[in-house]
Motif scaffolding. Structure first.
Motif, PDB file in Angstrom:
ATOM      1  N   LEU A 236       1.869   8.866  -6.628  1.00 10.62           N
ATOM      2  CA  LEU A 236       2.521  10.168  -6.462  1.00 10.62           C
ATOM      3  C   LEU A 236       3.725  10.322  -7.391  1.00 10.62           C
ATOM      4  CD1 LEU A 236       2.377  10.620  -2.573  1.00 10.62           C
ATOM      5  CD2 LEU A 236       0.858  11.580  -4.315  1.00 10.62           C
ATOM      6  N   SER A 237       4.428   9.225  -7.643  1.00 11.63           N
ATOM      7  CA  SER A 237       5.573   9.287  -8.543  1.00 11.63           C
ATOM      8  C   SER A 237       5.144   9.678  -9.947  1.00 11.63           C
ATOM      9  CB  SER A 237       6.291   7.938  -8.566  1.00 11.63           C
ATOM     10  OG  SER A 237       7.387   7.968  -9.455  1.00 11.63           O
ATOM     11  N   ALA A 238       4.024   9.115 -10.420  1.00 13.13           N
ATOM     12  CA  ALA A 238       3.514   9.464 -11.750  1.00 13.13           C
ATOM     13  C   ALA A 238       3.002  10.902 -11.784  1.00 13.13           C
ATOM     14  CB  ALA A 238       2.412   8.498 -12.148  1.00 13.13           C
ATOM     15  N   ARG A 239       2.394  11.342 -10.702  1.00 13.43           N
ATOM     16  CA  ARG A 239       1.831  12.689 -10.653  1.00 13.43           C
ATOM     17  C   ARG A 239       2.915  13.765 -10.706  1.00 13.43           C
ATOM     18  NH1 ARG A 239      -2.181  15.061  -5.875  1.00 13.43           N
ATOM     19  NH2 ARG A 239      -2.424  17.165  -6.768  1.00 13.43           N
ATOM     20  N   PHE A 240       4.042  13.499 -10.042  1.00 14.33           N
ATOM     21  CA  PHE A 240       5.116  14.491  -9.989  1.00 14.33           C
ATOM     22  C   PHE A 240       6.328  14.053 -10.814  1.00 14.33           C
ATOM     23  CE2 PHE A 240       2.817  14.861  -5.903  1.00 14.33           C
ATOM     24  CZ  PHE A 240       2.371  16.177  -6.021  1.00 14.33           C
ATOM     25  N   ALA A 241       6.087  13.293 -11.862  1.00 13.14           N
ATOM     26  CA  ALA A 241       7.185  12.744 -12.669  1.00 13.14           C
ATOM     27  C   ALA A 241       8.046  13.832 -13.284  1.00 13.14           C
ATOM     28  CB  ALA A 241       6.632  11.828 -13.753  1.00 13.14           C
ATOM     29  N   ALA A 242       7.419  14.900 -13.781  1.00 15.02           N
ATOM     30  CA  ALA A 242       8.176  15.967 -14.441  1.00 15.02           C
ATOM     31  C   ALA A 242       9.133  16.654 -13.465  1.00 15.02           C
ATOM     32  CB  ALA A 242       7.209  16.996 -15.037  1.00 15.02           C
ATOM     33  N   GLN A 243       8.648  16.962 -12.258  1.00  8.26           N
ATOM     34  CA  GLN A 243       9.507  17.608 -11.259  1.00  8.26           C
ATOM     35  C   GLN A 243      10.578  16.642 -10.752  1.00  8.26           C
ATOM     36  OE1 GLN A 243       6.178  17.574 -11.408  1.00  8.26           O
ATOM     37  NE2 GLN A 243       5.240  19.269 -10.253  1.00  8.26           N
ATOM     38  N   ASP A 244      10.188  15.380 -10.564  1.00  8.28           N
ATOM     39  CA  ASP A 244      11.125  14.403 -10.021  1.00  8.28           C
ATOM     40  C   ASP A 244      12.267  14.094 -10.983  1.00  8.28           C
ATOM     41  OD1 ASP A 244       9.795  14.209  -7.681  1.00  8.28           O
ATOM     42  OD2 ASP A 244       8.826  12.286  -8.082  1.00  8.28           O
ATOM     43  N   SER A 245      12.024  14.254 -12.290  1.00  7.64           N
ATOM     44  CA  SER A 245      13.071  13.935 -13.256  1.00  7.64           C
ATOM     45  C   SER A 245      14.288  14.826 -13.089  1.00  7.64           C
ATOM     46  CB  SER A 245      12.513  14.057 -14.684  1.00  7.64           C
ATOM     47  OG  SER A 245      12.137  15.400 -14.948  1.00  7.64           O
ATOM     48  N   ARG A 246      14.105  16.021 -12.501  1.00  5.85           N
ATOM     49  CA  ARG A 246      15.219  16.947 -12.283  1.00  5.85           C
ATOM     50  C   ARG A 246      15.680  16.967 -10.823  1.00  5.85           C
ATOM     51  NH1 ARG A 246      11.379  19.819 -15.188  1.00  5.85           N
ATOM     52  NH2 ARG A 246      10.799  21.013 -13.314  1.00  5.85           N
ATOM     53  N   SER A 247      15.141  16.066 -10.019  1.00  2.00           N
ATOM     54  CA  SER A 247      15.413  16.081  -8.588  1.00  2.00           C
ATOM     55  C   SER A 247      16.670  15.288  -8.239  1.00  2.00           C
ATOM     56  CB  SER A 247      14.212  15.504  -7.823  1.00  2.00           C
ATOM     57  OG  SER A 247      14.528  15.317  -6.469  1.00  2.00           O
ATOM     58  N   THR A 248      17.573  15.907  -7.490  1.00  2.00           N
ATOM     59  CA  THR A 248      18.753  15.210  -6.992  1.00  2.00           C
ATOM     60  C   THR A 248      18.369  14.180  -5.930  1.00  2.00           C
ATOM     61  OG1 THR A 248      20.109  17.173  -7.383  1.00  2.00           O
ATOM     62  CG2 THR A 248      20.995  15.507  -5.872  1.00  2.00           C
ATOM     63  N   LEU A 249      17.370  14.523  -5.113  1.00  2.00           N
ATOM     64  CA  LEU A 249      16.935  13.624  -4.052  1.00  2.00           C
ATOM     65  C   LEU A 249      16.415  12.314  -4.611  1.00  2.00           C
ATOM     66  CD1 LEU A 249      16.540  13.235  -1.029  1.00  2.00           C
ATOM     67  CD2 LEU A 249      14.282  14.287  -1.246  1.00  2.00           C
ATOM     68  N   ARG A 250      15.749  12.368  -5.768  1.00  2.00           N
ATOM     69  CA  ARG A 250      15.239  11.131  -6.378  1.00  2.00           C
ATOM     70  C   ARG A 250      16.399  10.205  -6.748  1.00  2.00           C
ATOM     71  NH1 ARG A 250      10.950   8.968  -9.396  1.00  2.00           N
ATOM     72  NH2 ARG A 250      11.639   7.609 -11.088  1.00  2.00           N
ATOM     73  N   SER A 251      17.460  10.789  -7.320  1.00  2.00           N
ATOM     74  CA  SER A 251      18.625   9.981  -7.689  1.00  2.00           C
ATOM     75  C   SER A 251      19.292   9.383  -6.459  1.00  2.00           C
ATOM     76  CB  SER A 251      19.627  10.841  -8.461  1.00  2.00           C
ATOM     77  OG  SER A 251      19.055  11.336  -9.647  1.00  2.00           O
TER      78      SER A 251
ATOM     79  N   GLY B  23       0.810  -1.211   0.000  1.00  2.00           N
ATOM     80  CA  GLY B  23       0.000   0.000   0.000  1.00  2.00           C
ATOM     81  C   GLY B  23       0.845   1.263   0.000  1.00  2.00           C
ATOM     82  N   VAL B  24       1.894   1.275   0.835  1.00  2.00           N
ATOM     83  CA  VAL B  24       2.789   2.440   0.894  1.00  2.00           C
ATOM     84  C   VAL B  24       3.493   2.637  -0.442  1.00  2.00           C
ATOM     85  CG1 VAL B  24       4.869   3.372   1.977  1.00  2.00           C
ATOM     86  CG2 VAL B  24       3.113   2.269   3.383  1.00  2.00           C
ATOM     87  N   TRP B  25       3.959   1.531  -1.033  1.00  2.00           N
ATOM     88  CA  TRP B  25       4.667   1.630  -2.313  1.00  2.00           C
ATOM     89  C   TRP B  25       3.749   2.098  -3.433  1.00  2.00           C
ATOM     90  CZ3 TRP B  25       4.040  -1.486  -6.800  1.00  2.00           C
ATOM     91  CH2 TRP B  25       4.958  -1.200  -7.817  1.00  2.00           C
ATOM     92  N   LEU B  26       2.526   1.571  -3.489  1.00  2.00           N
ATOM     93  CA  LEU B  26       1.594   1.985  -4.537  1.00  2.00           C
ATOM     94  C   LEU B  26       1.285   3.476  -4.447  1.00  2.00           C
ATOM     95  CD1 LEU B  26      -0.971  -0.986  -4.630  1.00  2.00           C
ATOM     96  CD2 LEU B  26       0.696  -0.355  -6.389  1.00  2.00           C
ATOM     97  N   LEU B  27       1.124   3.976  -3.216  1.00  2.00           N
ATOM     98  CA  LEU B  27       0.808   5.389  -3.041  1.00  2.00           C
ATOM     99  C   LEU B  27       1.985   6.273  -3.448  1.00  2.00           C
ATOM    100  CD1 LEU B  27      -0.961   7.721  -2.043  1.00  2.00           C
ATOM    101  CD2 LEU B  27      -0.084   7.283   0.268  1.00  2.00           C
ATOM    102  N   HIS B  28       3.175   5.946  -2.926  1.00  2.33           N
ATOM    103  CA  HIS B  28       4.319   6.822  -3.149  1.00  2.33           C
ATOM    104  C   HIS B  28       5.124   6.470  -4.397  1.00  2.33           C
ATOM    105  CE1 HIS B  28       3.433   7.372   1.138  1.00  2.33           C
ATOM    106  NE2 HIS B  28       3.952   8.574   0.988  1.00  2.33           N
ATOM    107  N   GLY B  29       5.238   5.186  -4.689  1.00  8.13           N
ATOM    108  CA  GLY B  29       6.072   4.765  -5.805  1.00  8.13           C
ATOM    109  C   GLY B  29       5.375   4.739  -7.142  1.00  8.13           C
TER     110      GLY B  29
END
Length: 202
Positions: A26-41, A17-23
């Motif tokens: 939310l990951s799909a919703r903020f994909a554009a911002q996350d693609s430039r995120s250092t924290l994601r890497s 459940g936690v992974w589906l929500l965040h991984g």
């Protein structure tokens, strides 16, 4: 056993459940911002480090149980029962954590994508690091066994001890060697840019 199985099932459901929500959501919703995120890497490579380490450990354990039984050890590592029963947990760990390793690596490192050279290098040397660690543990452990054979400490009086330790360290080396060989390249086999890269120097 039923209680432990139910507890593990509940933990798996919570984790899913936690992974589906965040991984996923939310990951799909903020994909554009996350693609430039250092924290994601950073998060991806910390996750990969854990997954690679656990997969390598479980693979080594599964092979260890099998090789120790071939050597005639009845309870390798204190684990008795049939070989299938003894190896069930580490084999399951290899399947689950190994699949997650491949999925995380593929979803975060596009092999043919431009601008991914640094990520590919860091991933490659991360795998090489774990391979070298397992190989080193295996070789050093075998030397330790040889030293014990020469000094005859009291703990080594039983033949099972020798066979058990030998099987454990051999399997660590068997798992680590191919990982290191396939991911580490000598300096004369890479270009100057990679030779000076931070990931290789680390």
């Amino acid at each position: 056993e039923d209680t432990q199985l139910l507890l593990r099932f509940e933990i798996a459901l919570v984790g899913l459940g936690v992974w589906l929500l965040h991984g996923v959501i939310l990951s799909a919703r903020f994909a554009a911002q996350d693609s430039r995120s250092t924290l994601r890497s950073v998060a991806a490579f910390v996750t990969l480090a854990v997954l690679i380490g656990v997969t390598v450990y479980n693979l080594s354990q599964a092979l260890y149980y099998g090789l120790a039984r071939v050597f005639g050890v009845e309870r390798p590592g204190g684990v008795g029962g049939s070989l299938a029963q003894a190896a069930a947990e580490p084999v399951t760990g290899v399947l689950v954590y190994g699949a997650a390793w491949l999925w995380i690596a593929r979803s975060n490192i596009e092999i043919d994508a431009p601008g991914q050279r640094g990520a590919r290098r860091l991933y490659t040397y991360l795998v090489a690091l774990f391979g070298l660690a397992a190989l080193t543990i295996g070789v050093a452990g075998l030397l330790w066994v040889v030293a014990d054979a020469l000094t005859h400490p009291p703990v080594t009086t039983t033949s099972d001890w020798w066979r058990d330790r030998t099987a454990a360290f051999i399997t660590a080396a068997i798992v680590g060697l191919p990982l290191w060989i396939t991911h580490w390249k000598p300096s004369d086999a890479i270009d100057a840019d990679e030779a000076r890269s931070l990931s290789r120097r680390l």
